[in-house]
Write a protein that holds these residues in place. Structure first.
Motif, PDB file in Angstrom:
ATOM      1  N   ALA A 185     -17.900 101.501  39.383  1.00  0.00           N
ATOM      2  CA  ALA A 185     -17.886 100.126  39.899  1.00  0.00           C
ATOM      3  C   ALA A 185     -18.366  99.110  38.880  1.00  0.00           C
ATOM      4  CB  ALA A 185     -18.757 100.041  41.160  1.00  0.00           C
ATOM      5  N   GLY A 186     -19.206  99.530  37.935  1.00  0.00           N
ATOM      6  CA  GLY A 186     -19.759  98.498  37.058  1.00  0.00           C
ATOM      7  C   GLY A 186     -19.936  98.905  35.619  1.00  0.00           C
ATOM      8  N   LEU A 187     -19.609 100.146  35.216  1.00  0.00           N
ATOM      9  CA  LEU A 187     -19.852 100.588  33.856  1.00  0.00           C
ATOM     10  C   LEU A 187     -18.556 101.172  33.293  1.00  0.00           C
ATOM     11  CD1 LEU A 187     -21.947 100.911  31.609  1.00  0.00           C
ATOM     12  CD2 LEU A 187     -22.452 103.197  32.509  1.00  0.00           C
ATOM     13  N   PHE A 188     -18.171 100.645  32.109  1.00  0.00           N
ATOM     14  CA  PHE A 188     -16.944 101.076  31.460  1.00  0.00           C
ATOM     15  C   PHE A 188     -17.217 101.352  29.989  1.00  0.00           C
ATOM     16  CE2 PHE A 188     -15.910  98.367  34.996  1.00  0.00           C
ATOM     17  CZ  PHE A 188     -14.867  99.020  35.637  1.00  0.00           C
ATOM     18  N   MET A 189     -16.393 102.210  29.426  1.00  0.00           N
ATOM     19  CA  MET A 189     -16.489 102.527  27.998  1.00  0.00           C
ATOM     20  C   MET A 189     -15.265 101.935  27.303  1.00  0.00           C
ATOM     21  SD  MET A 189     -16.926 106.199  26.042  1.00  0.00           S
ATOM     22  CE  MET A 189     -15.379 106.841  26.688  1.00  0.00           C
ATOM     23  N   ARG A 190     -15.521 101.059  26.324  1.00  0.00           N
ATOM     24  CA  ARG A 190     -14.449 100.428  25.568  1.00  0.00           C
ATOM     25  C   ARG A 190     -14.438 101.025  24.164  1.00  0.00           C
ATOM     26  NH1 ARG A 190     -15.004  94.225  24.882  1.00  0.00           N
ATOM     27  NH2 ARG A 190     -16.452  94.888  23.239  1.00  0.00           N
ATOM     28  N   VAL A 191     -13.280 101.608  23.787  1.00  0.00           N
ATOM     29  CA  VAL A 191     -13.124 102.256  22.488  1.00  0.00           C
ATOM     30  C   VAL A 191     -12.171 101.399  21.669  1.00  0.00           C
ATOM     31  CG1 VAL A 191     -12.489 104.365  21.275  1.00  0.00           C
ATOM     32  CG2 VAL A 191     -13.463 104.503  23.577  1.00  0.00           C
ATOM     33  N   SER A 192     -12.616 100.977  20.482  1.00  0.00           N
ATOM     34  CA  SER A 192     -11.820 100.113  19.604  1.00  0.00           C
ATOM     35  C   SER A 192     -11.590 100.827  18.287  1.00  0.00           C
ATOM     36  CB  SER A 192     -12.540  98.790  19.366  1.00  0.00           C
ATOM     37  OG  SER A 192     -12.806  98.130  20.589  1.00  0.00           O
ATOM     38  N   SER A 193     -10.370 100.697  17.799  1.00  0.00           N
ATOM     39  CA  SER A 193      -9.997 101.357  16.539  1.00  0.00           C
ATOM     40  C   SER A 193     -10.398 100.492  15.359  1.00  0.00           C
ATOM     41  CB  SER A 193      -8.488 101.615  16.511  1.00  0.00           C
ATOM     42  OG  SER A 193      -8.108 102.141  15.254  1.00  0.00           O
ATOM     43  N   TYR A 194     -10.977 101.135  14.335  1.00  0.00           N
ATOM     44  CA  TYR A 194     -11.274 100.439  13.101  1.00  0.00           C
ATOM     45  C   TYR A 194      -9.984 100.143  12.343  1.00  0.00           C
ATOM     46  CZ  TYR A 194     -16.178 101.625  13.790  1.00  0.00           C
ATOM     47  OH  TYR A 194     -17.432 101.745  14.277  1.00  0.00           O
ATOM     48  N   HIS A 195     -10.075  99.156  11.473  1.00  0.00           N
ATOM     49  CA  HIS A 195      -8.898  98.791  10.688  1.00  0.00           C
ATOM     50  C   HIS A 195      -8.591  99.916   9.680  1.00  0.00           C
ATOM     51  CE1 HIS A 195      -5.984  96.346   8.564  1.00  0.00           C
ATOM     52  NE2 HIS A 195      -6.618  96.594   7.425  1.00  0.00           N
ATOM     53  N   SER A 196      -7.309 100.338   9.647  1.00  0.00           N
ATOM     54  CA  SER A 196      -6.896 101.408   8.707  1.00  0.00           C
ATOM     55  C   SER A 196      -6.053 100.817   7.582  1.00  0.00           C
ATOM     56  CB  SER A 196      -6.090 102.477   9.457  1.00  0.00           C
ATOM     57  OG  SER A 196      -4.943 101.881  10.069  1.00  0.00           O
ATOM     58  N   ALA A 197      -6.073 101.418   6.460  1.00  0.00           N
ATOM     59  CA  ALA A 197      -5.343 100.911   5.281  1.00  0.00           C
ATOM     60  C   ALA A 197      -3.847 101.037   5.506  1.00  0.00           C
ATOM     61  CB  ALA A 197      -5.747 101.696   4.039  1.00  0.00           C
ATOM     62  N   PRO A 198      -3.067 100.018   5.193  1.00  0.00           N
ATOM     63  CA  PRO A 198      -1.606 100.079   5.388  1.00  0.00           C
ATOM     64  C   PRO A 198      -0.942 101.034   4.390  1.00  0.00           C
ATOM     65  CG  PRO A 198      -2.218  98.062   4.264  1.00  0.00           C
ATOM     66  CD  PRO A 198      -3.500  98.735   4.633  1.00  0.00           C
ATOM     67  N   SER A 199       0.244 101.456   4.746  1.00  0.00           N
ATOM     68  CA  SER A 199       1.006 102.361   3.868  1.00  0.00           C
ATOM     69  C   SER A 199       1.695 101.558   2.762  1.00  0.00           C
ATOM     70  CB  SER A 199       2.045 103.112   4.707  1.00  0.00           C
ATOM     71  OG  SER A 199       2.954 102.189   5.304  1.00  0.00           O
ATOM     72  N   TRP A 200       2.429 102.296   1.858  1.00  0.00           N
ATOM     73  CA  TRP A 200       3.061 101.595   0.725  1.00  0.00           C
ATOM     74  C   TRP A 200       4.163 100.667   1.165  1.00  0.00           C
ATOM     75  CZ3 TRP A 200       8.234 102.036  -0.106  1.00  0.00           C
ATOM     76  CH2 TRP A 200       8.917 103.055   0.594  1.00  0.00           C
ATOM     77  N   MET A 201       4.827 101.005   2.271  1.00  0.00           N
ATOM     78  CA  MET A 201       5.895 100.136   2.747  1.00  0.00           C
ATOM     79  C   MET A 201       5.320  98.821   3.284  1.00  0.00           C
ATOM     80  SD  MET A 201       8.945 101.068   5.418  1.00  0.00           S
ATOM     81  CE  MET A 201       9.456 102.402   4.328  1.00  0.00           C
ATOM     82  N   VAL A 202       4.195  98.947   3.964  1.00  0.00           N
ATOM     83  CA  VAL A 202       3.534  97.732   4.469  1.00  0.00           C
ATOM     84  C   VAL A 202       3.055  96.888   3.316  1.00  0.00           C
ATOM     85  CG1 VAL A 202       1.612  96.890   5.863  1.00  0.00           C
ATOM     86  CG2 VAL A 202       2.918  98.882   6.606  1.00  0.00           C
ATOM     87  N   ARG A 203       2.547  97.557   2.268  1.00  0.00           N
ATOM     88  CA  ARG A 203       2.096  96.799   1.105  1.00  0.00           C
ATOM     89  C   ARG A 203       3.261  96.066   0.440  1.00  0.00           C
ATOM     90  NH1 ARG A 203      -1.874 101.330  -1.697  1.00  0.00           N
ATOM     91  NH2 ARG A 203      -3.443 101.371  -0.005  1.00  0.00           N
ATOM     92  N   GLY A 204       4.436  96.725   0.388  1.00  0.00           N
ATOM     93  CA  GLY A 204       5.600  96.062  -0.179  1.00  0.00           C
ATOM     94  C   GLY A 204       5.978  94.820   0.599  1.00  0.00           C
ATOM     95  N   LEU A 205       5.905  94.924   1.915  1.00  0.00           N
ATOM     96  CA  LEU A 205       6.180  93.743   2.729  1.00  0.00           C
ATOM     97  C   LEU A 205       5.156  92.637   2.479  1.00  0.00           C
ATOM     98  CD1 LEU A 205       7.227  95.399   6.121  1.00  0.00           C
ATOM     99  CD2 LEU A 205       8.704  94.288   4.437  1.00  0.00           C
ATOM    100  N   TYR A 206       3.908  93.042   2.280  1.00  0.00           N
ATOM    101  CA  TYR A 206       2.872  92.034   1.985  1.00  0.00           C
ATOM    102  C   TYR A 206       3.208  91.298   0.696  1.00  0.00           C
ATOM    103  CZ  TYR A 206      -0.148  93.851   5.675  1.00  0.00           C
ATOM    104  OH  TYR A 206      -0.678  94.212   6.883  1.00  0.00           O
ATOM    105  N   TRP A 207       3.638  92.081  -0.337  1.00  0.00           N
ATOM    106  CA  TRP A 207       3.989  91.436  -1.604  1.00  0.00           C
ATOM    107  C   TRP A 207       5.180  90.508  -1.449  1.00  0.00           C
ATOM    108  CZ3 TRP A 207       1.428  90.861  -5.914  1.00  0.00           C
ATOM    109  CH2 TRP A 207       0.383  91.738  -6.206  1.00  0.00           C
ATOM    110  N   ALA A 208       6.122  90.900  -0.663  1.00  0.00           N
ATOM    111  CA  ALA A 208       7.267  90.019  -0.426  1.00  0.00           C
ATOM    112  C   ALA A 208       6.849  88.732   0.261  1.00  0.00           C
ATOM    113  CB  ALA A 208       8.311  90.768   0.412  1.00  0.00           C
ATOM    114  N   VAL A 209       5.963  88.872   1.256  1.00  0.00           N
ATOM    115  CA  VAL A 209       5.454  87.667   1.941  1.00  0.00           C
ATOM    116  C   VAL A 209       4.708  86.785   0.966  1.00  0.00           C
ATOM    117  CG1 VAL A 209       3.843  86.882   3.704  1.00  0.00           C
ATOM    118  CG2 VAL A 209       5.403  88.767   4.189  1.00  0.00           C
ATOM    119  N   PHE A 210       3.922  87.393   0.073  1.00  0.00           N
ATOM    120  CA  PHE A 210       3.158  86.599  -0.884  1.00  0.00           C
ATOM    121  C   PHE A 210       4.066  85.832  -1.838  1.00  0.00           C
ATOM    122  CE2 PHE A 210       1.184  86.377  -5.105  1.00  0.00           C
ATOM    123  CZ  PHE A 210       0.114  85.543  -4.826  1.00  0.00           C
TER     124      PHE A 210
END
Length: 850
Positions: A270-295
């Motif tokens: 009724a009043g107590l919940f557990m909230r689990v949050s994911s830490y930030h993970s490093a992007p893969s090489w494809m994501v990095r390529g997209l970042y460079w394109a955006v830049f």
């Protein structure tokens, strides 16, 4: 990807060398922006479909695994608490074993901080706390009820449902957030058996007997093995239903993390919940390529849009400045109490402010765009309003504005002052007129009331039978003069100075040019006094007497001025002259009556020396004829004859001094001299009436500042009245006498004449000093009135008192006082008639004195 970019660059260079170079430069920023948005969309889509989905699945799986582990652990703790409750119910030694079992439970479970037992009334009976709690912290005490509202609510829920109840999180001092479970206790209750059982048997049932309560620290639950294992990969936080963090493993704020999963903490769902949050993970090489394109695309876009940005910034600054200016002007116009209205060249309303709408009651929609006649024009004044509008359009509006009547929406009218000015645009062209409207209803009403009040005030002042004048002394300026003053003295300030008895100040001419008047810097309270100065003055030019009252007041402009009110008292002075003439005639009559009353006594008094002179002369003549008188005897006889002649002359001189007419004249005089001179005349009448006089004069009496002849007149009158009263009462022996007693106090001498006569009746006492009031047939009734006037002229007091022997009147005492020195420079009102009093021996019976 690099090959695509290289080809795009080559094609761009070739296009720049072509005919469409200018068009490409124009649409280059737009193309770069489209490419940037496409790359960003691809990045988001790819991330959402791969990394985010994968992390979300992992997060959900791990969270549900941790939830199951925590539920099993909490179920085990609840079984132990139920076992503890069963032990307390079943065994008589349950309370003794509570301490051992509770301590064991607290050692096994680090999240549990407190275990206690309450009875059916909610009073704490058993208590065990964790060793990790501070020793000086006392949350509960045996024999006392719980003081936490949520704990009481959990107790009530367990009592109602007869099952284990769980609270929502609440906070304890020095511990933090906690949750609580309440396991009910039951006691066996014997009830009568039903018909199916034997008559003598009893049926057992359960009755609520209290609860076994366990308090769990939320921070302790977070430190359990299951949560600690999960915290190595995720940020775990225990939150409330409102998503408020109660305890967490991450130091940074991860509330806004996109990957979160919330599960309920069984059995505290009724009043107590557990909230689990994911830490930030490093992007893969494809994501990095997209970042460079955006830049790269972003840099290209910024380079091409830099010029446009500069222009846009200037335009935005100009727009913001204009917006602020417009808002400021709008706020200023709305805050004004003056109505504002703008009309175009045809007379249509193009603008009104909030104050004008409130003033007329019409809304902005009702007024904007309306043509003449406007809604706020009174119907019976349409022609007047149209004329004012036409004058405004023709540019003939007066600088002082129009005074008009305007109509409100409810039909009422009000006075308004309308000012008009031309409305000029940025190109110096007139586009209409701007008018300001001020509601002058209240000022107009006040002005009319003030004018009416002023008229009433002036009418009252003009109708007064006294001259009223207000003069600015420092500038010799006549500020106000009523009708009677103007009739007597004209409009100049000369009459004011004449009535006040003061000459114009020699510094008046200098003060005219000064900005500050002559009274500047002086305290107003010392100048403006509540009491007016009163004096009388005779104006020879008008041959009138005036009673003048003057005082300083504060004028309407703050200056200190002198107000003077002069009343014509000429008639009163003339009446006083007539009164004085009548008093003189009364004095002459009184003197003649007194001489007539004393004629026989004076004749007897003069007969003795005249007889002696006759005898001496006859003897001398006879002896001279015989030549038988020696010179020594002749000289002695002549000396005796001369003494008798001097005696007769003294009597005549005293009578003449007493009755002659003279003005009052004060001198330093001795009381003994006044008494001696009075007795020389009084003894004549006393011997005739055979009345003895006893005199007592206190020693060391200072000299009096008085007119001795007037004092002798009062004393002689009182002595003769006393002798007449004794003679009328026909007293015998020692009672046929009067007493003269003269005493002193600190400031005055007191003369008292006491007789043994008939006294003064009570009805006569009230009129004793009234003029011409007498009870004698031959009396004038002015004797004691004149005596009182003489005593008051000397600032003394005259009074009479009857002497009583029990209830019988046995005489009367007349007393008067004379001060040694004058009490003040001003004489009393009674003394103003003293110059007309003659030194006449006015005597009368004391019953005929008033």
């Amino acid at each position: 990807m690099l090959t695509v970019l290289r080809r795009l660059r080559l094609r761009t260079q070739a296009a720049l060398r072509g005919r469409n170079a200018d068009r490409l430069l124009l649409f280059g920023p737009l193309l770069s922006l489209v490419l940037f948005l496409g790359a960003a969309a691809a990045l988001v889509r790819y991330t959402q479909q791969t990394e985010v989905q994968r992390e979300r699945d992992t997060l959900q799986r791990d969270s549900e695994w941790a939830q199951q582990r925590m539920s099993l652990e909490m179920g085990l703790m609840q079984e132990q608490l139920q076992s503890l409750a069963n032990t307390l119910e079943a065994s008589p030694r349950g309370p003794a074993r509570f301490e051992f079992m509770a301590r064991s439970f607290l050692r096994q479970h680090a999240s549990a901080v407190l275990v206690y037992v309450t009875d059916a009334q909610g009073l704490v009976t058993q208590l065990a706390s964790s060793a990790v709690l501070p020793h000086d912290l006392e949350l509960l005490a045996k024999g006392e009820p719980e003081d936490q509202p949520l704990a009481l609510r959990t107790f009530d829920q367990a009592e109602i449902t007869l099952h284990t109840a769980y609270s929502i999180p609440y906070q304890l001092p020095r511990i933090g957030w906690v949750v609580q479970s309440a396991t009910p206790l039951f006691s066996a209750l014997k009830t009568p058996a039903t018909k199916a059982t034997s008559e003598g048997s009893l049926e057992s049932s359960q009755q609520f007997a209290g609860t076994v309560n366990a308090v769990f620290s939320i921070d302790g639950l977070l430190r359990s093995d299951v949560v600690q294992e999960l915290s190595t990969r995720y940020a775990v936080a225990l939150v409330s239903r409102a998503q408020n963090v109660l305890a967490g493993s991450a130091t940074a704020d991860i509330h806004r993390k996109p990957l979160q999963y919330v599960v309920a903490m069984h059995p505290f769902d009724a009043g107590l919940f557990m909230r689990v949050s994911s830490y930030h993970s490093a992007p893969s090489w494809m994501v990095r390529g997209l970042y460079w394109a955006v830049f790269i695309l972003s840099a290209l876009m910024l380079w091409m849009l830099w010029g446009t940005w500069r222009q846009m910034r200037q335009r935005l600054q100009t727009q913001e400045s204009l917006t602020r200016e417009t808002a400021f002007r709008r706020a200023m116009e709305n805050s004004l109490s003056t109505g504002m209205q703008a009309i175009d060249l045809k007379g249509r309303i193009s603008y009104v402010n909030l104050a004008f709408c409130k003033m007329t009651g019409f809304s902005e929609q009702d007024l904007l765009g309306s043509a003449p006649p406007h809604p706020y024009w009174p119907q019976r004044r349409t022609a007047e309003m149209a004329l004012a509008l036409q004058q405004t359009i023709d540019g003939l509006a007066p600088p002082s504005g129009f005074a008009l009547k305007l109509r409100r929406k409810d039909g009422s009218e009000f006075d308004a002052r309308v000012y008009v000015s031309a409305l000029i645009d940025a190109r110096e062209r007139q586009t209409g007129w701007i008018t300001s409207i001020t509601d002058i209803t209240e000022p107009t009403r006040i002005r009319h009331e003030l004018a009416a009040s002023h008229e009433r005030f002036v009418a009252v002042l003009e109708g007064l039978d006294a001259a009223v004048s207000v003069l600015a002394i420092d500038r010799n300026e006549q500020l106000f003069a009523n009708k009677l003053y103007r009739q007597w003295f004209g409009a100049s300030a000369h009459g004011h100075h004449l009535l006040s008895g003061q000459d114009p100040s020699p510094t008046t001419a200098q003060d005219v040019d000064d900005e500050v008047d002559a009274f500047a810097g002086l305290p107003t309270g010392e100048i403006i006094k509540p009491m007016a100065q009163v004096h009388e003055i005779h104006v020879a030019a008008l041959d009138r007497w005036f009673d003048v009252r003057q005082r300083y007041i504060q004028w309407v402009d703050g200056r200190i001025v002198q107000m003077l009110i002069a009343t014509d008292v000429t008639a009163r002075h003339q009446a006083d002259d007539v009164t004085r003439n009548q008093e003189e005639k009364a004095q002459i009559t009184s003197r003649l009556i007194a001489m007539g009353e004393m004629a026989s006594s004076l004749a007897h008094e003069l007969n003795q020396p005249l007889t002696a002179i006759n005898n001496y002369c006859s003897g001398i003549i006879a002896r001279l004829k015989n030549h038988s008188i020696p010179p020594q005897e002749l000289q002695a006889a002549l000396e005796k004859t001369a003494r008798q002649a001097q005696r007769a002359a003294a009597v005549i001189r005293r009578v003449r001094d007493f009755v002659k007419k003279s003005e009052p004249h004060r001198i330093d005089c001795r009381v003994h001299d006044i008494v001696q001179n009075t007795l020389e005349l009084a003894e004549i009448d006393l011997r005739r009436r055979n009345v003895r006089l006893f005199t007592h004069i206190a020693p060391g009496i200072p000299q009096l500042w008085a007119d001795p002849i007037l004092v002798e007149q009062v004393l002689l009158n009182l002595l003769r009245n006393a002798a007449e009263s004794v003679d009328k009462a026909q007293r015998k022996g020692l009672a046929r006498s009067i007493e003269l007693n003269i005493s002193v106090d600190a400031h005055q001498a007191i003369f008292s004449v006491r007789d043994n006569g008939t006294g003064v009746p009570e009805d006569v006492m009230a009129h004793l000093y009234e003029a011409f009031y007498t009870t004698k047939a031959d009396g004038l009734g002015i004797g004691l009135n004149i005596c009182r006037s003489i005593i008051e002229y000397h600032q003394g007091r005259l009074w009479a008192e009857n002497q009583y022997n029990q209830e019988l009147v046995c005489g009367c005492t007349f007393s008067f006082t004379l001060p040694f020195q004058p009490l003040s420079q001003e004489l009393p009102a009674a003394a103003t008639s003293m110059p007309a009093i003659e030194h006449a021996g006015v005597v009368d019976s004391q019953f005929g004195q008033p």
